[in-house]
Write a protein that holds these residues in place. Structure first.
Motif, mmCIF file in Angstrom:
data_model
loop_
_atom_site.group_PDB
_atom_site.id
_atom_site.type_symbol
_atom_site.label_atom_id
_atom_site.label_comp_id
_atom_site.label_asym_id
_atom_site.label_seq_id
_atom_site.Cartn_x
_atom_site.Cartn_y
_atom_site.Cartn_z
ATOM 1 N N TYR A 358 0.914 -1.045 -0.008
ATOM 2 C CA TYR A 358 -0.075 -0.245 0.009
ATOM 3 C C TYR A 358 0.868 1.190 -0.152
ATOM 4 N N GLU A 359 0.122 2.340 -0.499
ATOM 5 C CA GLU A 359 1.090 3.532 -0.560
ATOM 6 C C GLU A 359 1.606 3.764 0.881
ATOM 7 N N GLY A 360 2.996 4.100 1.153
ATOM 8 C CA GLY A 360 3.532 4.480 2.235
ATOM 9 C C GLY A 360 3.912 3.291 3.228
ATOM 10 N N ARG A 361 3.402 2.190 2.656
ATOM 11 C CA ARG A 361 3.897 0.835 3.462
ATOM 12 C C ARG A 361 5.099 -0.131 2.633
ATOM 13 N N ILE A 362 5.430 -0.963 3.231
ATOM 14 C CA ILE A 362 6.413 -1.772 2.408
ATOM 15 C C ILE A 362 6.080 -3.183 2.813
ATOM 16 N N GLY A 363 6.461 -4.067 1.766
ATOM 17 C CA GLY A 363 6.137 -5.558 1.736
ATOM 18 C C GLY A 363 4.754 -5.857 2.244
ATOM 19 N N THR A 364 3.461 -5.504 1.850
ATOM 20 C CA THR A 364 2.322 -5.831 2.441
ATOM 21 C C THR A 364 2.212 -7.461 2.029
#
Ligand code: ADP
Length: 601
Positions: A358-364
């Protein structure tokens, strides 16, 4: 200005009305130019001794000429005013129709575009702000376009008056124009200074609307936590901020209007003084002075209109910036250039090395790969936040994979037409969401051309028919917003009926029974068992007991598929599935023991 040119294209479907309206505007302007003339004739040839032109005496005759001219002037004035008013009425009808049509077209374009935006877009925007842009700021296009006739009319009037004035008395015309530079620079200064202030004000107005919208959609939580006063306070604060900002804008608008009025007032005074001096010196007849002054007066009306309209455009430009900002945002879930179809769809789903964040997250999701054969039931289990919902959201392209491929029947979902892809997938969500319409129409949402008999059959399959017919209005029972007025279990059964009606080969069940008591759960699971038959199903299950029919299990942890296989094989191992299973087993034993203690007591 760019917004103005873009908005003009909205007039294209209504070009006939526009032409008609513009003709009326021209006629209107001509009549307005004619109104002072009977007055001049009255003064010059009826009340004073000036010799009348030959055509006038030929028309009215020599006998009782002055009286005849008096009556003729009065009658002509009435005729001009009457025509002027009739044109005004027709113009007002045509203008309102045109304005409302453009308004409807533009708002519906904004709404349609907002509907096409991806969930990722909506995740980052407040719905209240979108409503404000569509419903309030969207209206600025029609407002702006509707100022054009008055702008054009004022320009025609201005040029017409100046031509007449210059031929009558060029020096007085020049004096009357002394104030034009002041008006020009004042308008320019106002426009540049106000732009940001107006934009900020509109953002604050949108904020206030967002507070109302959020509160209305969170009503149950607000009531449960008794936070009505807190929400009211939030609204008052937001409304106060937008009010203060609006007052700031209004004060400046009033000051601007003062500058305009003062400038034109000074211009009028200069022209009167110069005209009076010329009349006193005998260089101008009283009739000519009256008509020149009346024209000078009429020069200022369009000048004021142009200055006001231009300053008013700043408000509309601020709204248009927001509206066109929405229209210019391309949907990030794009329709392929040459959409492919899978017809008939067998329902084979494959993930190949899929990554997503997701935008602003890493490695969902990281390197997810698996295959679900047609008709296979795949359960997805794992701790909260592991990425289960995200994983299934990639199948109907609620979001797009950053790396890797998601395939349906061997075709990358990005190459399938969006409508086609989603037609093949039914989703039953954790939260049963329904519309504020009848139960029948809510079920029909699954397939819009379904007959009443098909709707009832779907409800029967979903174990919903019996409770529906017990309601006073049966299938015609109107539901409240989001389906209120029904229990969670009842709402979910209507959602299942909707999925039955859609009858698509791929089914996604996102913990549909997680918020439902165990008695209702078994009724819903029973209907879901029927729904799953012959469909490729993905079911996220919190309680492992609900995945009794799964052919294949994916165990997800921190965005990775850490295990996959059949229930017995996974249980035989020593992985996460086994741990989750043991944990839930212990919890179930504890619950059973607690129940026994209660019943013994
Ligand atoms: P699960 O279904 O396994 O409980 P999710 O797929 O809902 O997990 O979420 C996986 C991760 O992605 C979580 O860390 C969650 O906070 C994050 N997440 C979920 N939805 C969004 C979103 N719309 N925007 C940003 N992050 C999100």
């Amino acid at each position: 200005m760019n917004y103005l040119w873009r908005s003009l294209s909205l007039l294209r479907p209504y070009w006939r009305s526009v032409v008609f309206m513009m003709s009326l505007v021209v006629l209107d302007s001509v009549l307005s130019l004619l109104t002072p003339w009977p007055f001049k004739f009255l003064i010059d040839y009826s009340l004073t001794d000036a010799p009348p032109p030959a055509w006038l005496t030929a028309w009215l005759g020599e006998e009782n000429f002055r009286w005849r001219l008096l009556y003729a002037c009065a009658a002509t004035e009435v005729a001009i005013i009457f025509l002027y008013q009739i044109i005004g009425v027709v113009e007002s009808y045509v203008t309102s129709r045109l304005e409302l049509s453009i308004d409807r077209d533009f708002r519906s374009r904004l709404f349609g575009h907002a509907m096409d935006m991806s969930l990722a877009y909506h995740d980052h925007r407040r719905s209240g702000m979108l409503i404000y842009i569509i419903n309030t700021q969207g209206g600025a296009v029609a407002d702006l376009l509707m100022t054009l006739p008055s702008m054009i009319q004022s320009t025609i009037m201005l040029i017409g008056m100046l031509v007449v004035l210059c031929t009558m008395h060029w020096s007085l015309a020049a004096i009357s124009l002394v104030v034009v530079p002041t008006l020009f620079f004042a308008s320019k200064w106002y426009a540049t200074r106000m732009r940001n202030r107006i934009r900020k004000t509109k953002e604050l107005e949108g904020d206030a609307l967002s507070v109302i919208h959020e509160a209305m959609s969170m009503m149950r939580v607000i009531v449960a936590f008794c936070r009505q006063k807190l929400e009211h306070r939030r609204y008052i604060d937001a409304a106060q901020k937008s009010m203060d900002a609006r007052i700031g804008v209004t004060v400046r608008q009033t000051l601007f209007s003062l500058v305009i009025h003062m400038s034109t007032g000074i211009g009028r005074a200069l022209a009167w003084t110069a005209g009076g001096l010329l009349a006193l010196a005998g260089k101008l007849s009283v009739g000519d002075l009256t008509i020149v002054l009346s024209y000078i007066d009429k020069v200022y009306d369009p000048l004021e209109t142009i200055a006001y309209t231009y300053s008013g455009w700043q408000d509309q430009f601020a709204s248009l910036r927001a509206s066109y900002g929405l229209l210019d945002t391309k949907p990030d879930i794009a329709e392929p250039a040459q959409p492919r179809q899978v017809e008939p769809c067998h329902g084979k789903v494959e993930f190949r090395g899929v990554d997503f964040a997701y935008e602003g997250r890493i490695g969902t999701l990281k390197d997810v790969s698996f295959t679900a054969q047609p008709g296979q039931v795949t359960a997805i289990v794992g701790p909260t936040g592991a990425g289960k919902t995200t994983l299934i959201s990639l199948i109907p392209r609620f979001y797009d994979a950053a790396q890797g491929e998601v395939l349906v029947d061997g075709v990358n979902v990005k190459d399938l037409g969006l409508d086609d892809l989603r037609r093949h997938i039914s989703v039953v969500l954790q939260e049963p969401l329904l519309f504020s319409m009848s139960i029948r129409d809510n079920i029909r949402y699954g397939r819009l051309d379904a007959t009443d008999a098909e709707i009832e059959e779907a409800a029967r399959q979903a174990n919903a028919h019996d409770f529906i017919i017990r309601l006073p209005q049966g299938y015609d029972t109107q539901l409240g917003e989001r389906g209120s007025r029904l229990s969670g279990g009842e709402r979910q059964r209507i959602c299942v009926a909707r999925a039955f009606l859609k009858d698509s080969p791929i089914l996604i069940l996102d913990e549909p029974t997680s918020s439902i008591d165990s008695k209702t759960e078994s009724v819903i699971l029973d209907s879901l068992d029927r729904l799953m038959e012959g469909r490729t199903t993905f079911m996220i299950a919190h309680r492992l007991s609900t995945i009794r029919r799964a052919d294949w299990i994916l165990v997800v942890d921190q965005g990775r598929v850490v295990e996959q296989g059949r229930h017995d094989d996974l249980l035989a191992g020593d992985g996460l599935y086994r741990q989750l299973h043991d944990l839930q087993h212990k919890l179930a034993e504890r619950k059973a023991a607690a129940r026994k203690i209660w019943s013994d007591a």
